[in-house]
Enzyme design. Structure first.
Site, PDB file in Angstrom:
ATOM      1  N   ARG A  25      71.413  23.851  82.266  1.00  0.00           N
ATOM      2  CA  ARG A  25      72.734  24.366  82.432  1.00  0.00           C
ATOM      3  C   ARG A  25      73.922  23.856  81.879  1.00  0.00           C
ATOM      4  O   ARG A  25      74.817  24.079  81.177  1.00  0.00           O
ATOM      5  CB  ARG A  25      72.783  24.722  83.897  1.00  0.00           C
ATOM      6  N   ASN A  43      70.982  29.087  87.921  1.00  0.00           N
ATOM      7  CA  ASN A  43      69.590  29.009  88.208  1.00  0.00           C
ATOM      8  C   ASN A  43      69.333  30.261  89.031  1.00  0.00           C
ATOM      9  O   ASN A  43      70.145  30.541  90.011  1.00  0.00           O
ATOM     10  CB  ASN A  43      69.252  27.846  89.014  1.00  0.00           C
TER      11      ASN A  43
END
Length: 96
Positions: A25, A43
């Site tokens: 990320r 996520n």
């Protein structure tokens, strides 16, 4: 005169593989910010990462290419993308 290519777009990409807990990320945020995109990477409970990005079509396409490039942290098995009109409700690019 604006053309279709000038209009901002939204891409939602679901990234499959070993992409959680490996800096994916963060890496995605850095690439998206470099491309001038707005959105987020988060996520999902099933182990995927969802990436939502808005901006110029060319920049969004470049981000999807980068997600598939084999360069991100972890191991990407598959990227499924969906394209739509930009909603204009995002600011910056964040990790969620």
């Amino acid at each position: 005169m604006d053309t279709v290519d000038d209009q901002p777009v939204r891409v939602t990409a679901w990234v499959h593989g070993r992409v959680q807990g490996v800096g994916f990320r963060w890496w995605t945020r850095a690439r998206a910010s470099e491309l001038g995109l707005r959105g987020y990477a988060r996520n999902l409970n099933d182990g995927r990462v969802e990436v939502v990005a808005e901006g110029a079509r060319e920049s969004c396409e470049r981000l999807v290419v980068l997600l598939r490039s084999g360069r991100p942290p972890g191991s990407v098995d598959l990227v499924v993308d969906r394209w739509s009109e930009a909603k204009g409700n995002l600011s910056g690019f964040v990790e969620r």
